[in-house]
Design a protein around this motif. Structure first.
Motif, mmCIF file in Angstrom:
data_model
loop_
_atom_site.group_PDB
_atom_site.id
_atom_site.type_symbol
_atom_site.label_atom_id
_atom_site.label_comp_id
_atom_site.label_asym_id
_atom_site.label_seq_id
_atom_site.Cartn_x
_atom_site.Cartn_y
_atom_site.Cartn_z
ATOM 1 N N UNK A 147 -9.359 -11.171 -5.187
ATOM 2 C CA UNK A 147 -10.398 -11.492 -6.069
ATOM 3 C C UNK A 147 -10.460 -10.092 -6.612
ATOM 4 N N UNK A 148 -11.087 -9.031 -6.019
ATOM 5 C CA UNK A 148 -11.424 -8.056 -6.846
ATOM 6 C C UNK A 148 -10.075 -7.114 -6.962
ATOM 7 N N UNK A 149 -9.862 -6.295 -8.120
ATOM 8 C CA UNK A 149 -8.975 -5.573 -8.389
ATOM 9 C C UNK A 149 -9.261 -4.037 -7.734
ATOM 10 N N UNK A 150 -8.006 -3.402 -7.352
ATOM 11 C CA UNK A 150 -8.438 -2.005 -6.492
ATOM 12 C C UNK A 150 -9.284 -1.102 -7.263
ATOM 13 N N UNK B 268 -16.476 3.108 -3.330
ATOM 14 C CA UNK B 268 -15.933 4.486 -3.094
ATOM 15 C C UNK B 268 -14.307 4.291 -2.669
ATOM 16 N N UNK B 269 -13.825 5.796 -2.802
ATOM 17 C CA UNK B 269 -12.499 6.252 -2.636
ATOM 18 C C UNK B 269 -12.024 5.869 -1.163
ATOM 19 N N UNK B 270 -12.956 6.114 -0.198
ATOM 20 C CA UNK B 270 -12.677 5.810 1.219
ATOM 21 C C UNK B 270 -12.536 4.580 1.597
ATOM 22 N N UNK B 271 -13.151 3.614 0.818
ATOM 23 C CA UNK B 271 -12.976 2.106 0.973
ATOM 24 C C UNK B 271 -11.779 1.638 0.511
ATOM 25 N N UNK B 272 -11.422 2.267 -0.578
ATOM 26 C CA UNK B 272 -10.059 1.765 -1.261
ATOM 27 C C UNK B 272 -9.544 2.794 -2.350
ATOM 28 N N UNK B 273 -8.516 3.422 -2.151
ATOM 29 C CA UNK B 273 -8.008 4.317 -2.922
ATOM 30 C C UNK B 273 -6.950 3.613 -3.922
ATOM 31 N N UNK B 274 -7.452 3.343 -5.345
ATOM 32 C CA UNK B 274 -6.786 2.440 -6.197
ATOM 33 C C UNK B 274 -5.336 3.098 -6.635
ATOM 34 N N UNK B 275 -5.372 4.290 -6.490
ATOM 35 C CA UNK B 275 -4.116 4.941 -6.950
ATOM 36 C C UNK B 275 -3.062 4.723 -5.908
ATOM 37 N N UNK B 276 -3.320 4.451 -4.599
ATOM 38 C CA UNK B 276 -2.165 4.256 -3.477
ATOM 39 C C UNK B 276 -1.775 2.925 -3.578
ATOM 40 N N UNK B 277 -0.783 2.907 -4.376
ATOM 41 C CA UNK B 277 0.010 1.435 -4.683
ATOM 42 C C UNK B 277 0.414 0.860 -3.483
ATOM 43 N N UNK B 278 1.025 1.814 -2.661
ATOM 44 C CA UNK B 278 1.597 1.081 -1.414
ATOM 45 C C UNK B 278 0.344 0.109 -0.650
ATOM 46 N N UNK C 291 -2.241 -4.826 0.749
ATOM 47 C CA UNK C 291 -3.656 -5.455 0.914
ATOM 48 C C UNK C 291 -3.468 -6.778 0.055
ATOM 49 N N UNK C 292 -2.945 -6.866 -1.206
ATOM 50 C CA UNK C 292 -3.041 -7.932 -2.135
ATOM 51 C C UNK C 292 -1.717 -8.558 -2.385
ATOM 52 N N UNK C 293 -0.665 -7.922 -1.988
ATOM 53 C CA UNK C 293 0.498 -8.209 -2.438
ATOM 54 C C UNK C 293 1.112 -9.591 -1.993
ATOM 55 N N UNK C 294 2.260 -9.942 -2.543
ATOM 56 C CA UNK C 294 2.592 -11.377 -2.409
ATOM 57 C C UNK C 294 3.219 -11.584 -0.818
ATOM 58 N N UNK D 273 9.093 -4.164 12.790
ATOM 59 C CA UNK D 273 9.083 -3.133 12.083
ATOM 60 C C UNK D 273 8.193 -3.156 10.817
ATOM 61 N N UNK D 274 6.857 -2.851 10.828
ATOM 62 C CA UNK D 274 6.013 -3.371 9.751
ATOM 63 C C UNK D 274 6.008 -2.440 8.528
ATOM 64 N N UNK D 275 6.613 -1.033 8.813
ATOM 65 C CA UNK D 275 6.927 -0.073 7.854
ATOM 66 C C UNK D 275 7.949 -0.617 6.875
ATOM 67 N N UNK D 276 8.904 -1.332 7.179
ATOM 68 C CA UNK D 276 10.177 -1.770 6.412
ATOM 69 C C UNK D 276 9.716 -2.976 5.614
ATOM 70 N N UNK D 277 8.423 -3.725 5.887
ATOM 71 C CA UNK D 277 8.170 -5.010 5.238
ATOM 72 C C UNK D 277 8.311 -4.861 3.427
ATOM 73 N N UNK D 278 7.685 -3.531 3.281
ATOM 74 C CA UNK D 278 7.547 -3.649 1.795
ATOM 75 C C UNK D 278 8.826 -3.232 0.979
#
Lengths: 298, 237
Positions: free
Chosen positions: A175-178, A186-196, A201-204, A274-279
């Motif tokens: 629903x909401x954009x980063x 606030x940036x503590x809740x969501x750092x929009x510049x953190x593309x990863x 959180x929202x990726x396919x 290996x969750x770190x590899x999913x991306x």
């Protein structure tokens, strides 16, 4: 030899349509020659588009008749205003009259167009009503996500009102954009510049793993075409049994991941080693992983 | 004892009698009017529609459909929109809200009259999830409906606030307010004075066979293009 890819992400709405429909079958409704522009943008000093940022019409996929819409993400971020929304709602309502084998929505939208906010919001309600009416009539609604703007705001609710969602790895559904979350909470809740973080959180891939989308494809118009062709006529029930099953699935998700802080926590609990590899993995490897997880669950 | 919320006071004022339960910001139960029972699902305190609230409300709708076939449902809308947060997005709040609207649609299809009433506030996705998923949605005179507050809209659209404020005076598609949402056809009418009387009339109305909101928006001058455009596209022109 690796076949050439034609990026869906980079393509315009019209190029996407041309790549998905059988050649020469598209007939557009209320197209650019009608010059049906937004009556509201000029007052705000904004440019208009002759199609108000959406192409709607009918055509064929593998010879089967479909109604199809493509949002042009390059105009106003694919956002829904009065004319854009009326074209989309009218198209879906047409399904009740001509009973196509599917209605295909190529979504690429930030949600409601703020410059004509109230008309955009009520259009969302009408589009969603039209989706439900078409589904109740047994017509398959296929939502497709893989454009620059992702699928946000009310459009994300419309997408989840359809029978099937197909997305590429580049697709985002929320629903909401980063930026909005960061600006308000606030940036503590969501750092929009953190593309990863955005993708986790929202990726396919995340959406596919938790069951919010049905099919993940690579960013290739042919791959999208084949996936869509596979779901023409795939109408799914919306009766009480189906709603109860969906309800149980959502309740289970919310309780199981109550304390999850990140997509990686969710994936680990789903059995991803290996969750770190999913991306990083390609669509084929990712889909094999999902098949293995779903096989293990059965 | 905590003070009853405005939603609870509204229910008390509208019905001959009501049995309601409050769980967090969710207010649910049943009211009696002219000897007839009406299910009530509401929120209060301008809550945020997070994934939990959406799913809890969907549960209420499914229970009513199963246990009280055909009973009218009054949705009391009072929210600040969807919850803006990382966890809710991680869980797919859009899917939870879509599920809630599917349940309301199923109730309507199965013959439940579903009426919405905006009490204090309805914002964007919170209005889509509840108000716009009804047969008809009304509002109290003091209610507010909006997509976004004007200040935030000015920041996002980069249109100066003065200019936006000026345009709002003449354009119903832009600014917040029940009057504007009436003009675009999203709010059927305002309930002032005799609430029970308004509810009685709304319950007696036959639901329109199709979606009549575009026609309302056209007649009220709030949406000059939508009816014509949608009609042409539906005709394949």
């Amino acid at each position: 030899m690796i076949p050439p890819r034609h990026s869906y992400l980079e393509a315009s709405a019209r190029a996407r349509l041309a790549g998905i429909l059988d050649a020469g079958t598209f007939r557009e409704f209320c197209g650019p020659r009608a010059r049906q522009t937004s009556p509201h943008l000029p007052a705000l000093g904004m440019p208009v588009a002759f199609d108000d940022g959406i192409v709607v019409g009918e055509g064929r996929i593998d010879g089967r008749p479909v109604l199809i819409a493509a949002q042009e993400g390059g105009f106003m971020g694919g956002a829904i205003g009065e004319v854009h929304g009326a074209k989309l709602a009218g198209l879906i309502e047409r399904a009740l009259d001509i009973r196509p084998d599917a209605v295909v929505l190529l979504l690429d939208s930030g949600g409601v167009r703020l410059h004509e906010a109230n008309a955009g919001l009520i259009a969302m309600g009408e589009i969603q009503r039209a989706v439900f009416d078409a589904r109740a009539a047994g017509i398959a609604l296929v939502a497709v996500i893989g454009g620059r703007n992702g699928c946000y705001g009310g459009t994300s609710i419309v997408a989840r009102s359809c029978d099937v969602i197909i997305a590429s790895e580049e697709g985002r559904l929320s629903i909401s954009g980063p930026e909005v979350i960061e600006a308000v909470e606030g940036i503590e809740e969501f750092d929009a510049r953190d593309r990863a973080l955005v993708w986790r959180t929202m990726g396919a891939k995340h959406r596919r793993l938790i069951g919010e989308i049905d099919i993940l494809v690579r960013d290739d118009i042919d791959a999208f075409r084949d996936a869509i062709a596979g779901h023409i006529g795939d109408s799914r029930p919306m009766d009480l049994d189906a709603l109860e099953a969906e309800h149980a699935r959502l309740v289970d998700r919310l309780s199981r991941f109550r304390d999850a802080a990140d997509g990686r926590d969710v994936w680990a609990r789903l059995g991803v080693n290996d969750p770190d590899r999913v991306s990083d993995i390609e669509a084929d490897e990712f889909n094999a992983l999902v098949d293995a997880l779903e096989g293990a669950r059965r | 004892m905590t003070e009853p919320s405005s939603t609870e006071r509204l229910i008390a004022a509208m019905f001959d009698a009501a049995e309601i339960e409050r769980t967090g910001d969710l207010v649910t139960g049943e009211g009696r009017l002219d000897g007839r029972s009406i299910s009530i699902i509401g929120t209060t305190d301008r809550t945020y529609i997070g994934a939990d609230v959406a799913v809890a409300m969907a549960r209420c709708v499914l229970d009513i459909v199963r246990d009280k076939p055909g009973q009218p449902i009054l949705i009391i809308v009072d929210n600040s929109g969807h919850r803006l947060g990382r966890w809710d997005e991680l869980m797919g709040n859009n899917g939870c809200i879509a599920h809630l609207t599917k349940c309301l649609y199923a109730a309507r299809r199965r013959g439940h009259r579903v009426i919405g009433l905006v009490n204090e506030l309805a914002v964007s996705a919170g209005f889509m999830a509840l108000g716009m998923a009804t047969d008809a949605c009304y509002a109290l005179p003091g209610a507010e409906v909006r997509v976004m507050a004007l200040g935030a809209m000015a920041r996002v659209t980069k249109v100066p606030l003065d200019r936006l404020t000026e345009l709002c005076a003449t354009s119903p598609v832009l600014g917040p307010g029940v009057e504007n949402f009436m003009r675009v056809g999203a709010i059927a009418g305002v309930w002032s004075g005799d609430l029970a009387g308004h509810l009685r009339v709304a319950l007696a109305e036959r639901p329109e066979p199709g979606d009549d909101r575009r026609r309302l928006g056209h007649e009220r001058g709030g949406r000059t293009a939508a009816l014509d455009v949608a009609t042409r596209v539906r005709a394949g022109a």
